[in-house]
Design a protein around this motif. Structure first.
Motif, short mmCIF file in Angstrom:
data_model
loop_
_atom_site.label_atom_id
_atom_site.label_comp_id
_atom_site.label_asym_id
_atom_site.label_seq_id
_atom_site.Cartn_x
_atom_site.Cartn_y
_atom_site.Cartn_z
N ILE A 86 -7.40 4.76 -7.16
CA ILE A 86 -6.49 4.60 -8.90
C ILE A 86 -5.84 2.86 -7.51
O ILE A 86 -5.66 1.79 -7.82
CB ILE A 86 -5.73 5.08 -9.32
N ALA A 87 -5.14 3.52 -6.53
CA ALA A 87 -4.04 2.62 -6.02
C ALA A 87 -4.56 1.46 -5.34
O ALA A 87 -4.15 0.06 -5.45
CB ALA A 87 -3.32 3.73 -4.24
N ARG A 88 -6.26 1.96 -4.99
CA ARG A 88 -6.10 0.51 -4.17
C ARG A 88 -6.90 -0.31 -5.48
O ARG A 88 -6.94 -1.64 -4.99
CB ARG A 88 -8.03 0.94 -3.73
N ALA A 89 -7.43 -0.04 -6.74
CA ALA A 89 -7.96 -1.08 -7.52
C ALA A 89 -6.70 -2.18 -8.02
O ALA A 89 -6.98 -2.98 -8.68
CB ALA A 89 -8.54 -0.20 -9.09
N ALA A 106 1.25 -1.50 -0.14
CA ALA A 106 -0.11 0.16 0.05
C ALA A 106 0.74 0.97 0.09
O ALA A 106 0.96 2.05 -1.10
CB ALA A 106 -0.22 -0.02 1.02
N ALA A 107 1.87 1.57 1.32
CA ALA A 107 2.96 2.18 0.28
C ALA A 107 3.32 2.80 -0.47
O ALA A 107 4.05 3.53 -1.39
CB ALA A 107 4.40 2.11 1.89
N TRP A 108 3.62 1.43 -1.21
CA TRP A 108 4.44 1.21 -2.29
C TRP A 108 3.14 1.92 -4.00
O TRP A 108 3.96 3.23 -4.40
CB TRP A 108 4.86 0.05 -2.86
N LEU A 109 2.24 1.77 -3.79
CA LEU A 109 1.46 1.97 -4.56
C LEU A 109 0.76 3.69 -4.46
O LEU A 109 0.90 4.16 -5.43
CB LEU A 109 0.51 1.36 -4.02
N LEU A 110 0.45 4.14 -2.80
CA LEU A 110 1.21 5.32 -2.91
C LEU A 110 1.75 6.45 -2.92
O LEU A 110 1.62 7.41 -4.16
CB LEU A 110 0.44 5.48 -1.47
N GLU A 111 3.44 5.61 -3.26
CA GLU A 111 3.72 6.21 -4.12
C GLU A 111 4.33 7.00 -5.67
O GLU A 111 4.01 7.63 -5.71
CB GLU A 111 5.57 5.74 -3.21
N GLN A 112 3.54 5.72 -5.88
CA GLN A 112 3.45 5.48 -7.06
C GLN A 112 2.23 6.31 -8.09
O GLN A 112 2.49 6.53 -8.65
CB GLN A 112 3.29 3.86 -7.69
N VAL A 113 1.22 6.72 -7.48
CA VAL A 113 0.14 7.32 -8.39
C VAL A 113 0.56 8.83 -7.43
O VAL A 113 -0.43 10.23 -7.39
CB VAL A 113 -1.42 7.60 -6.90
N GLY A 114 2.12 9.45 -6.84
CA GLY A 114 1.93 10.83 -6.01
C GLY A 114 2.07 11.39 -5.45
O GLY A 114 1.69 12.56 -4.47
N LEU A 115 1.66 9.80 -4.47
CA LEU A 115 0.91 10.94 -1.95
C LEU A 115 2.43 10.21 -1.78
O LEU A 115 3.25 9.11 -2.88
CB LEU A 115 -0.65 9.83 -2.15
N SER A 116 2.62 10.55 -0.26
CA SER A 116 3.21 9.95 0.39
C SER A 116 2.90 8.63 1.25
O SER A 116 1.77 8.28 1.70
CB SER A 116 3.63 11.32 1.32
N PRO A 117 4.14 7.61 1.82
CA PRO A 117 3.86 6.48 2.16
C PRO A 117 3.02 6.80 3.93
O PRO A 117 2.07 6.74 4.56
CB PRO A 117 5.25 6.17 2.39
N GLU A 118 3.37 7.81 4.11
CA GLU A 118 2.79 8.51 5.57
C GLU A 118 1.06 9.02 5.00
O GLU A 118 0.73 8.86 6.19
CB GLU A 118 3.01 9.49 5.91
N HIS A 119 0.57 9.11 4.04
CA HIS A 119 -0.49 9.87 4.02
C HIS A 119 -1.47 8.65 4.31
O HIS A 119 -2.71 7.91 4.02
CB HIS A 119 -0.77 10.04 2.92
N ALA A 120 -1.22 7.37 4.50
CA ALA A 120 -1.45 5.93 4.81
C ALA A 120 -2.48 5.48 5.90
O ALA A 120 -3.55 5.28 6.16
CB ALA A 120 -0.63 4.36 4.74
N ASP A 121 -2.23 7.05 6.51
CA ASP A 121 -2.88 6.55 8.08
C ASP A 121 -4.17 8.03 8.29
O ASP A 121 -4.44 8.04 9.45
CB ASP A 121 -1.28 7.20 9.25
#
Length: 644
Positions: free
Chosen positions: A488-491, A457-472
């Motif tokens: 998009i990351a979830r899909a 999930a952290a990797w996918l967030l980075e791939q779509v232009g967000l930060s791993p810290e946003h997961a929380d």
């Protein structure tokens, strides 16, 4: 000099040194930093910038709604000149005074209509309430005005639409209702936050024309927040570019497009997809990406000048093996929704959303599905995944027959078919962190352990232009464009074989849009992913698609290779869609554009009166069109609506 300045328009809205922050330490973590802007009477000012740059927060501050989202104005002034000539500082108003101004002096069209329309009340009740509150009309007169406004934004069967609830409308229809509600009160200042994001190009042209007409009639000013540079070129007098909460450039629209000065503005314009840019090619092509460099303080990255820095271009997609069996094969897909009424609540009419369409999609291929809002694009995607009741003569996916598959079997299959929904706020659970929302599909299907799912999930967030810290964080803490990236990351989390992307990149700014489209192409090349790419953005569809299908009133009217459809459109409706697309060039502002008036044909028909199905006929190699007889293209000059 802007059009308003040339005519001597007086300042209507003046923002001075505005600071807005969130959380307990709002002063220390501002989302908007020192914003200054002026909107004159009759002027249109566009604010552009990437998702999270502070555009929407600035707009919410101007209507004093930012406090309801956990924000706080920590400094500055927002001065509004009222109709009586009195100037007020909106920052100093209490809630009752601010409510009086909202809808009357200032109206706002919000980015996500589903969150701003009350699901309990009908569309008509909400329109009438707004008009009665702010225009001092009787309910009967207000209802007549509401009906007139729905017709102006080209909602079919407007009388019936007044009786429907928001959940019964498509995303594009809900957005049109919001636009009608805002314009019905004839405000001095209209703040439009991505108002045409969910709309197809023909409706977009109609809405932009309607806004301009109201400006001419009422002297209304418009503050237009958008990431669509074609819309900016079409409507704006001046442009303000925001980046990380600050204004980085401002100027007349022609000057900004012709000679941008700030590196971010240059990068923004370089990433804009242009209709016709793929001429002479047969396969999709990734966007050129502008590299980022650390800023002077070594903090957030700032795009470098694309003219001075090398650009990175991902590898071109691998060819599709059309000799193999398609991964998805659909024949005779039909979806209809019953409408009940009368004393006995009997079915008295039917919405023919999808009417006997055929589709094939191969592994590694992107099929672009385009058409107007309400034509059945989204329903087609939902029907394929059997999220709505439908009928199909044949519905095969990866060798499996989906037509008679049990729900338990469907659940196992859905790990291989993922859906990116049009409205990310409605599809993300507000009670779950975005990190868990991305992990949940992996955990449900037993694909990952909790630890490995969190890492992915952290990797996918980075791939779509967000930060791993946003997961929380929770969905409400993100902008609309950021929520779409999360969806998009979830899909992509289950490594699917087919992704049905329903307006997946429509809410994204152009730089993130390019990044996400390239990510989707990269994953397609790596894993042989197939995409059903549903969109109204003709330039993006041209860029990403191998083949294209054009829908009108539930039927496909033209289909073929990307090159055949875009470079040699045969059906008048396809030509109309392309002619209505906004061009990111202010010099083309005065070009003749298709603009329709009147009512759109309705998909609602009486029981026993189904629409006539028009089969596709060959129009060339890999190119098919429906018989255009009876279909009359809109006259771009007279503005006539289609008769087909």
């Amino acid at each position: 000099m802007s059009a308003a300045e040339e005519t001597g328009g007086a300042p209507l809205l003046t923002v001075r040194d505005l600071y807005v922050g969130f959380g307990r330490n709002a002063e220390k973590t501002p989302a908007v930093r020192g914003l200054n802007l002026t909107v004159r009477s009759g002027e249109t000012v566009a604010i552009v910038g990437e998702s999270g740059s502070g555009k929407s927060v600035s707009a919410l501050s101007m209507v004093r709604l930012v406090e309801f989202g956990g924000g706080r104005i920590t400094g500055g002034e927002i001065l509004l000149r009222r109709r009586n000539g009195q100037e007020v500082d909106l920052c100093q108003l209490d809630e009752d005074a601010a409510r009086e101004l909202r809808g009357d002096e200032i109206a706002m069209i919000f980015q996500e209509p589903m969150t701003s329309l009350n699901p309990v009340f009908t569309v008509g009740d909400q329109l009438v309430e707004a008009i009665v509150t702010h225009r001092d009309k009787s309910r009967a007169a207000a209802r007549a005005t509401a009906l007139e406004m729905l017709q102006k934004v080209r909602i079919p069967n407007a009388e019936r639409m007044l009786k429907r609830h928001p959940h019964q409308l498509s995303g594009g229809m809900r957005q049109r209702v919001m636009i009608a509600m805002a314009l019905a009160c004839r405000p001095q200042l209209l703040i439009a936050d991505e108002p045409t994001t969910a709309l197809d190009v023909t409706i977009q042209a109609q809405i932009l024309g309607l806004v301009r007409d109201l400006q001419d009639d009422e002297g209304m000013s418009v503050l237009f927040i958008t990431h669509d540079m074609g819309v900016v070129a079409e409507i704006a007098d001046r442009v303000i570019v925001m980046y990380h909460g600050e204004k980085v450039e401002e100027g007349p629209v022609a000057e900004i497009f012709a000679a941008p000065k700030h590196p971010y503005t240059k990068a923004l314009l370089a990433a804009v997809p242009k209709l016709g840019a793929m001429a002479g090619t047969d396969t999709p092509r990734p966007f050129d990406m502008v590299r980022a460099a650390p800023d002077a303080e070594g903090g957030d990255s700032t795009p470098t000048d694309p003219a001075a820095e090398p650009q990175t271009t991902p590898a071109a997609p691998t060819p599709v093996d059309y000799a193999a069996e398609p991964i998805l094969s659909v024949r005779g897909l039909t979806t209809a929704f019953d409408i009940r009424g009368g004393l006995l609540n009997r079915v008295n009419s039917r919405v023919h959303a999808v009417e006997g369409i055929d589709l094939d999609i191969w592994a590694g291929e992107t099929l672009g599905l385009v058409g107007e809002s309400g034509c059945g694009k989204s329903t087609t995607g939902r029907s394929i995944l059997r999220l709505v009741d439908s009928h199909a003569d044949q519905l095969h996916f990866a060798g499996n027959d989906l037509t008679d598959m049990a729900p338990s079997q469907l659940q196992r299959l859905r790990r291989d078919v993922q859906f990116i929904f049009q409205d990310p706020y409605a599809s993300l659970d507000p009670r779950l962190t975005v990190g868990y929302s991305i992990c949940e599909p992996m955990l449900i299907h037993g694909l990952e352990t909790r630890r490995s799912a969190s890492d992915k999930a952290a990797w996918l967030l980075e791939q779509v232009g967000l930060s791993p810290e946003h997961a929380d964080r929770y969905p409400h803490a993100f902008s609309g464009g950021q929520r779409q990236r999360i969806a998009i990351a979830r899909a992509l989390s289950t490594d699917p074989k087919l992704v049905i992307a329903d307006e997946a990149v429509s809410a994204l700014d152009v730089s993130i849009q390019a990044q996400v489209v390239n990510l989707m192409m990269e994953l397609q090349q790596r894993f042989g992913l197939a995409y059903l790419f549903i969109s109204h953005d003709m330039a993006v569809v041209e860029r990403v698609s191998h083949r294209v299908a054009v829908m009108y009133l539930g039927q496909i009217v033209e289909a073929g290779t990307r090159r055949a459809v875009f470079e040699n459109p045969q059906h008048p409706y396809t030509r109309r869609l392309m002619a209505a697309a906004p061009v990111p060039d202010p010099e083309s502002r005065n070009r003749t554009r298709v603009r329709m008036t009147g009512e759109v044909p309705s998909p609602v028909r009486a029981i026993g009166d189904p629409p006539v199905r028009t089969p596709l006929k060959p129009a060339g190699e890999g190119h098919f069109i429906a018989d255009p007889e009876g279909f009359v293209i809109a006259d771009p000059v007279a503005g006539q609506s289609p008769a087909g």
